[in-house]
Design a protein around this motif. Structure first.
Motif, PDB file in Angstrom:
ATOM      1  N   VAL A 223       0.825  -1.187   0.000  1.00  0.00           N
ATOM      2  CA  VAL A 223       0.000   0.000   0.000  1.00  0.00           C
ATOM      3  C   VAL A 223       0.867   1.248   0.000  1.00  0.00           C
ATOM      4  O   VAL A 223       1.990   1.253   0.516  1.00  0.00           O
ATOM      5  CB  VAL A 223      -0.926  -0.009   1.233  1.00  0.00           C
ATOM      6  CG1 VAL A 223      -0.144   0.178   2.506  1.00  0.00           C
ATOM      7  CG2 VAL A 223      -2.045   0.995   1.095  1.00  0.00           C
ATOM      8  N   TYR A 224       0.359   2.266  -0.586  1.00  0.00           N
ATOM      9  CA  TYR A 224       1.037   3.556  -0.629  1.00  0.00           C
ATOM     10  C   TYR A 224       0.887   4.198   0.746  1.00  0.00           C
ATOM     11  O   TYR A 224      -0.167   4.694   1.092  1.00  0.00           O
ATOM     12  CB  TYR A 224       0.385   4.433  -1.683  1.00  0.00           C
ATOM     13  CG  TYR A 224       1.044   5.778  -1.891  1.00  0.00           C
ATOM     14  CD1 TYR A 224       0.752   6.851  -1.067  1.00  0.00           C
ATOM     15  CD2 TYR A 224       1.948   5.971  -2.926  1.00  0.00           C
ATOM     16  CE1 TYR A 224       1.350   8.075  -1.268  1.00  0.00           C
ATOM     17  CE2 TYR A 224       2.547   7.196  -3.122  1.00  0.00           C
ATOM     18  CZ  TYR A 224       2.239   8.251  -2.294  1.00  0.00           C
ATOM     19  OH  TYR A 224       2.835   9.473  -2.486  1.00  0.00           O
ATOM     20  N   SER A 225       1.947   4.105   1.553  1.00  0.00           N
ATOM     21  CA  SER A 225       1.847   4.673   2.892  1.00  0.00           C
ATOM     22  C   SER A 225       3.252   4.936   3.403  1.00  0.00           C
ATOM     23  O   SER A 225       4.237   4.629   2.754  1.00  0.00           O
ATOM     24  CB  SER A 225       1.127   3.717   3.841  1.00  0.00           C
ATOM     25  OG  SER A 225       1.992   2.666   4.213  1.00  0.00           O
ATOM     26  N   ASN A 226       3.311   5.459   4.572  1.00  0.00           N
ATOM     27  CA  ASN A 226       4.602   5.745   5.163  1.00  0.00           C
ATOM     28  C   ASN A 226       5.035   4.670   6.149  1.00  0.00           C
ATOM     29  O   ASN A 226       6.023   4.808   6.830  1.00  0.00           O
ATOM     30  CB  ASN A 226       4.520   7.097   5.881  1.00  0.00           C
ATOM     31  CG  ASN A 226       5.880   7.691   6.093  1.00  0.00           C
ATOM     32  OD1 ASN A 226       6.808   7.410   5.358  1.00  0.00           O
ATOM     33  ND2 ASN A 226       6.016   8.489   7.127  1.00  0.00           N
ATOM     34  N   THR A 227       4.255   3.600   6.251  1.00  0.00           N
ATOM     35  CA  THR A 227       4.561   2.591   7.268  1.00  0.00           C
ATOM     36  C   THR A 227       5.689   1.675   6.840  1.00  0.00           C
ATOM     37  O   THR A 227       6.359   1.099   7.675  1.00  0.00           O
ATOM     38  CB  THR A 227       3.339   1.719   7.577  1.00  0.00           C
ATOM     39  OG1 THR A 227       2.997   0.955   6.418  1.00  0.00           O
ATOM     40  CG2 THR A 227       2.157   2.560   7.995  1.00  0.00           C
TER      41      THR A 227
END
Lengths: 115, 111
Positions: free
Chosen positions: B92-96
């Motif tokens: 997923v496109y995220s900062n995690t």
């Protein structure tokens, strides 16, 4: 530039003993991860740290604790080792950053045997 | 994160193209397709990633179908050193930075 460094590379523990696996990265990455890989299996995420000061459970967190000591270091602790924790442990890091999809870099693994 | 499905094993003749498929039918619009490989219990190594356009780098090409429900990793001229487990991951496109691995495809390159 060493990348991701894990220590130790090999370890034998007796059931009930404790130990800490160390991981350090020198790429200024935000995110760090711990995986375990059992023989003939894929990697399973134990814990991860999206950024300094945060940690979250992965797929198989039971029996483990982690500490994100600073941006560079992410340690994995087994408080009371069990034979079921015999595995190869991989640490990884990735940029995270604003876009969140830079590739991950892996260490060479720690081969842990619990007898 | 969307789950992926890969064949457990494939063979390829040395010098021929290796085409490794991956199904990710539940992929979301903001999820990227990543490929990694793991050679003989070493730490996994990044190969390539893409969103919806085909991608090529010095290691491989990535072909993503128009509906993004599947993709193919192509090693154009497989060598014995390409024998490895190949993992397709949808992220997923995220900062995690979270990465979940499936079982992967064991590619055996034969002389």
């Amino acid at each position: 530039n060493a990348g991701v460094t894990q220590t130790p590379k090999f370890q034998v523990l007796k059931t009930g003993q404790s130990m800490t696996l160390q991981c350090a990265q020198d790429m200024n990455h935000n995110s760090m991860y711990w995986y375990r890989q059992d023989p003939g299996m894929g990697l399973r995420l134990i814990y991860y740290s999206a950024s300094e000061g945060t940690t979250d459970k992965g797929e198989v967190p039971n029996g483990y604790n982690v500490s994100r000591l600073n941006k560079r270091e992410f340690s994995l602790r087994l408080e009371s080792a069990a034979p079921s924790q015999t595995s190869v442990y991989f640490c990884a890091s990735s940029g995270g950053g604003f876009d969140g999809h830079t590739e991950a870099f892996f260490g060479q693994g720690t081969r842990l045997t619990v007898v | 994160d969307a789950k992926t499905t890969q064949p457990p094993s494939m063979d390829c003749a040395e010098g021929r193209a290796a085409n490794l498929p991956c199904n990710h039918s539940t992929i979301s619009g903001n999820e990227y397709v990543y490929w990694y490989r793991q050679i003989h219990s070493q730490g996994p190594q990044y190969i390539i990633h893409g969103l919806k356009n085909n991608e090529t780098n010095e290691m491989a090409s990535l072909i993503i179908t128009e509906d993004r429900k599947s993709s193919t990793l192509i090693l154009p001229h497989a060598t014995l050193r390409d024998t490895a487990v190949y993992y397709c991951i949808v992220r997923v496109y995220s900062n995690t930075g979270k990465l979940i691995f499936g079982q992967g495809t064991t590619l055996q390159v034969k002389p």
